[in-house]
Design a protein around this motif. Sequence first.
Motif, PDB file in Angstrom:
ATOM      1  N   SER A  51      45.737 117.274  83.497  1.00  0.00           N
ATOM      2  CA  SER A  51      45.219 118.001  84.657  1.00  0.00           C
ATOM      3  C   SER A  51      44.898 119.453  84.362  1.00  0.00           C
ATOM      4  O   SER A  51      44.252 120.131  85.173  1.00  0.00           O
ATOM      5  CB  SER A  51      46.217 117.918  85.819  1.00  0.00           C
ATOM      6  OG  SER A  51      47.458 118.480  85.450  1.00  0.00           O
ATOM      7  N   ILE A  84      43.271 115.653  91.331  1.00  0.00           N
ATOM      8  CA  ILE A  84      42.926 115.700  89.914  1.00  0.00           C
ATOM      9  C   ILE A  84      41.397 115.682  89.797  1.00  0.00           C
ATOM     10  O   ILE A  84      40.736 114.727  90.200  1.00  0.00           O
ATOM     11  CB  ILE A  84      43.520 114.507  89.149  1.00  0.00           C
ATOM     12  CG1 ILE A  84      45.047 114.544  89.228  1.00  0.00           C
ATOM     13  CG2 ILE A  84      43.060 114.521  87.696  1.00  0.00           C
ATOM     14  CD1 ILE A  84      45.670 115.745  88.561  1.00  0.00           C
ATOM     15  N   THR A  86      39.756 116.533  86.798  1.00  0.00           N
ATOM     16  CA  THR A  86      39.359 116.504  85.391  1.00  0.00           C
ATOM     17  C   THR A  86      38.229 115.505  85.176  1.00  0.00           C
ATOM     18  O   THR A  86      38.361 114.318  85.502  1.00  0.00           O
ATOM     19  CB  THR A  86      40.554 116.127  84.498  1.00  0.00           C
ATOM     20  OG1 THR A  86      41.602 117.081  84.697  1.00  0.00           O
ATOM     21  CG2 THR A  86      40.154 116.104  83.033  1.00  0.00           C
TER      22      THR A  86
END
Length: 269
Positions: A51, A84, A86
Motif C-alpha cells: 500500500s 488501497i 495501488t
Amino acid sequence: MRFLVTRVQPQADAWVRQLCAAGHEAQALPLIEVHALADVSAVQAAGQRWSSYHAVMFVSHHAVNCFFKENQALALYIQAQATIKTRVWTTGPGTTKALLAQGVPASLLDAPDAQSGQFDSEALWQRVQSQVQPGQRVLIVRGRSQPLAGLEETLTDAGVGRDWLAQRLTQAGAQVDFVVSYQRGAPDWGSEQRTVAQMAAVDGTVWLFSSAEAIGYLNELLPQQDWSQALAVATHPRIAQAARSLGFGQVQQARPVVADVLASIESFR
C-alpha cells in the motif's frame, strides 16, 4: 509448417496446443527454466509494503505467481480494502491474465491496449506516464537471470525494458524499487533435445522466440551450430535482432499472438 516453441512452461504447451489446433505441427522446446528463490524474505517484505506504492509493475506471468505465492493473503487484502489505490502494471495480456487469476481487481490494472502494436515497457509507459507524480514510489517485480558468460549484449534482454521504464520513472521524479521473485536459467538438455534443435536448424522448422535471453542460452547450449538456414519469428524488435546476431538466416517479427505469428510466416513458404 512445423514450429518449435521456446517459451517457458507451461506457456510453451499452451502455444503448442493453439498452433496444432490451427493445423500446424508444433513442439515445445523451452530455452528458459524458472526456479523458486531459496530466500523469499525480500518478496514477503515487498508484499507487506504494497500500500506504500503508487504502482507495482510485474514483468511476467512467473513474476506474478511467484510473488503472490509468498504473499497469499495479499489479493484478499487488496479486494477488501477499498482505500488501497495501488495500481498494478503489466506489459502484456498473459501477465494481466495471471494477475486476474490471483484475484487482483481489473479496475486496478494498467496495460497496453490489446490491439497495441507491441507489448513492452515502452507501450506501458505510454499508458501510465500521466499517472506518475514526483515523490511517488513504484515497485518492479522481476526475475534474476543466470549469467550469460561471454555473450554479446545483443543476446540478452534481461532487464532491458524494465531498466528503460525505471529510467523514465526516475526522470519523472518517482522512486523505483526492485524485488526479485524468481530465478531464470538455461535448461538442462539431454541428447534428445540437442538432436531436435540441430535438426530444426536446417529442416525448415520455424523457431518461436519470446526472449532474447533465451537466444543467449541457445548459443550456450549449441555454441558451434550454424544457424544460416534457420527460420525464426520473434515477438519484439530486440529479440529479432538477437536472432539475427546469432546468425538465423530468416527472421520475422510478430506480436505475441498466435494469429499474428501465423500471418508472419507467409514469407517463409
